[in-house]
Design a protein around this motif. Structure first.
Motif, PDB file in Angstrom:
ATOM      1  N   CYS A 184      -6.140  -2.900  -7.512  1.00  0.00           N
ATOM      2  CA  CYS A 184      -7.177  -3.730  -6.886  1.00  0.00           C
ATOM      3  C   CYS A 184      -6.553  -4.934  -6.189  1.00  0.00           C
ATOM      4  O   CYS A 184      -6.962  -5.303  -5.080  1.00  0.00           O
ATOM      5  N   THR A 185      -5.576  -5.562  -6.822  1.00  0.00           N
ATOM      6  CA  THR A 185      -4.929  -6.739  -6.236  1.00  0.00           C
ATOM      7  C   THR A 185      -4.295  -6.391  -4.891  1.00  0.00           C
ATOM      8  O   THR A 185      -4.515  -7.073  -3.891  1.00  0.00           O
ATOM      9  N   VAL A 186      -3.515  -5.300  -4.858  1.00  0.00           N
ATOM     10  CA  VAL A 186      -2.852  -4.901  -3.604  1.00  0.00           C
ATOM     11  C   VAL A 186      -3.897  -4.566  -2.533  1.00  0.00           C
ATOM     12  O   VAL A 186      -3.802  -5.018  -1.394  1.00  0.00           O
ATOM     13  N   VAL A 187      -4.894  -3.785  -2.928  1.00  0.00           N
ATOM     14  CA  VAL A 187      -5.919  -3.349  -1.975  1.00  0.00           C
ATOM     15  C   VAL A 187      -6.726  -4.545  -1.443  1.00  0.00           C
ATOM     16  O   VAL A 187      -6.980  -4.654  -0.238  1.00  0.00           O
ATOM     17  N   LEU A 188      -7.118  -5.438  -2.355  1.00  0.00           N
ATOM     18  CA  LEU A 188      -7.920  -6.591  -1.916  1.00  0.00           C
ATOM     19  C   LEU A 188      -7.080  -7.561  -1.079  1.00  0.00           C
ATOM     20  O   LEU A 188      -7.590  -8.154  -0.123  1.00  0.00           O
ATOM     21  N   ASP A 189      -5.789  -7.699  -1.412  1.00  0.00           N
ATOM     22  CA  ASP A 189      -4.897  -8.488  -0.550  1.00  0.00           C
ATOM     23  C   ASP A 189      -4.837  -7.858   0.848  1.00  0.00           C
ATOM     24  O   ASP A 189      -4.715  -8.549   1.852  1.00  0.00           O
ATOM     25  N   GLY A 190      -4.910  -6.517   0.877  1.00  0.00           N
ATOM     26  CA  GLY A 190      -4.858  -5.790   2.148  1.00  0.00           C
ATOM     27  C   GLY A 190      -6.127  -5.917   2.969  1.00  0.00           C
ATOM     28  O   GLY A 190      -6.155  -5.521   4.135  1.00  0.00           O
ATOM     29  N   LEU A 191      -7.192  -6.414   2.347  1.00  0.00           N
ATOM     30  CA  LEU A 191      -8.468  -6.578   3.066  1.00  0.00           C
ATOM     31  C   LEU A 191      -8.825  -8.054   3.253  1.00  0.00           C
ATOM     32  O   LEU A 191      -9.923  -8.382   3.694  1.00  0.00           O
ATOM     33  N   ARG A 192      -7.872  -8.950   2.927  1.00  0.00           N
ATOM     34  CA  ARG A 192      -8.138 -10.398   3.072  1.00  0.00           C
ATOM     35  C   ARG A 192      -8.065 -10.801   4.531  1.00  0.00           C
ATOM     36  O   ARG A 192      -7.184 -10.347   5.260  1.00  0.00           O
ATOM     37  N   PRO A 193      -8.957 -11.666   4.963  1.00  0.00           N
ATOM     38  CA  PRO A 193      -8.855 -12.173   6.340  1.00  0.00           C
ATOM     39  C   PRO A 193      -7.578 -12.992   6.471  1.00  0.00           C
ATOM     40  O   PRO A 193      -7.158 -13.637   5.522  1.00  0.00           O
ATOM     41  N   ARG A 194      -6.931 -12.955   7.638  1.00  0.00           N
ATOM     42  CA  ARG A 194      -5.697 -13.733   7.855  1.00  0.00           C
ATOM     43  C   ARG A 194      -5.990 -14.844   8.848  1.00  0.00           C
ATOM     44  O   ARG A 194      -6.751 -14.708   9.744  1.00  0.00           O
TER      45      ARG A 194
END
Lengths: 194, 194
Positions: A184-194
């Motif tokens: 979940c951490t990796v996936v949610l980091d991958g969907l974070r706005p930049r």
């Protein structure tokens, strides 16, 4: 009773018979006997053993996906909803698999025979994730080069090990929850706005 | 021949016998007959049918993980190495599963009986990913709140649908490569330095 027989009553009886005899041995005649009706009355609702099996699969799988709608519709931030959704689905599957492995295996075997029903169930689950993601994107809580639909499908694939009955034999080990948390951490980091 | 018999020769013969008879029917006597030696000669290398089965599983799984070492050791940027590693493993599994489903199912069945061997194989694969990630972190190409070891395990879990034989029946559909590509996109976005 035959006249008042509902599809729901047949389903409940069928689940009961399947649990007791297993999907290989259970017959429509067993279900009819359980209900005290002729097998013709059962066939009126479910014209074949396959139709009955599909209905039992659908009923079982809906018990897993229906409660997740509440998570989708909640007002929590989208990243938190994704984490809750994944944890809830995985925990429900693990609870069933570890508490009553035989019943879980029976349901898995029944569902394996109902491929279209399983596909529809998986599409429902991926769509729930896509809807959370679309909502999160519109609120600026999530972002991706992928569309919400593609991202929902990707997250669903990424957590399959934690939810798919084929891996139930591996869920008893230590650290399953932490492992899911890290995905979940990796996936949610991958969907974070930049 | 019996005197010069090597473990490697026994393995090759065992694989051949397993392919022909299937894991349920194949016996050490069949392997000995194939080699023209006594079954005692086979037992000298592999003291039980289980030991022989484990060796065949290990041999097969090493054929999958060994070539990936090249990807780990390459000088390409770490994100690209992760994508290549995942694509290569998934493509190798899909090729085997789709080209010769029966042989693939046989190997899957053999390996299912060798749980410790499978666990070691999975640990090897996750470790390969962890080593790419550790390298990428030290080069500033990747970053995460997780350690490289945790992140490698998480990426491995996230792509299991595309590599685990339990899902081989679903790999024939359209869009599997695109689906894998999207999981890689989300995961690699999740490991990007911010």
């Amino acid at each position: 009773m035959a006249e008042a027989l509902t599809a729901e009553q047949v389903l409940v009886a069928a689940e009961d018979v399947l649990r007791r005899y297993g999907p290989a041995k259970a017959t429509v005649v067993d279900v009819a006997r359980e209900l005290g009706v002729s097998h013709g009355s059962v066939y009126r609702h479910f014209p074949s053993k396959a139709a009955l099996r599909d209905a039992v699969s659908e009923h079982w799988l809906a018990r897993l996906s229906d409660p997740l709608e509440k998570v989708v519709a909640s007002t929590a931030p989208a990243p938190q909803r994704i984490r809750t959704w994944v944890q809830q689905l995985s925990a429900a599957k693990r609870r069933m698999a570890l508490e009553d492995p035989q019943l879980f295996a029976t349901y898995h075997e029944i569902a394996s025979g109902s491929r279209d029903v399983v596909r529809a169930h998986e599409a429902t689950l991926a769509d729930q994730l896509s809807r959370i993601i679309a909502d999160g994107m519109s609120r600026g809580e999530l972002a991706s080069d992928l569309t919400a639909e593609q991202a929902g499908q990707a997250v669903f694939h990424a957590v399959i090990w934690f939810c798919h009955p084929a891996h139930a034999g591996e869920w008893g080990g230590p650290g399953v929850e932490q492992a899911l948390d890290r995905v979940c951490t990796v996936v949610l980091d991958g969907l974070r706005p930049r």
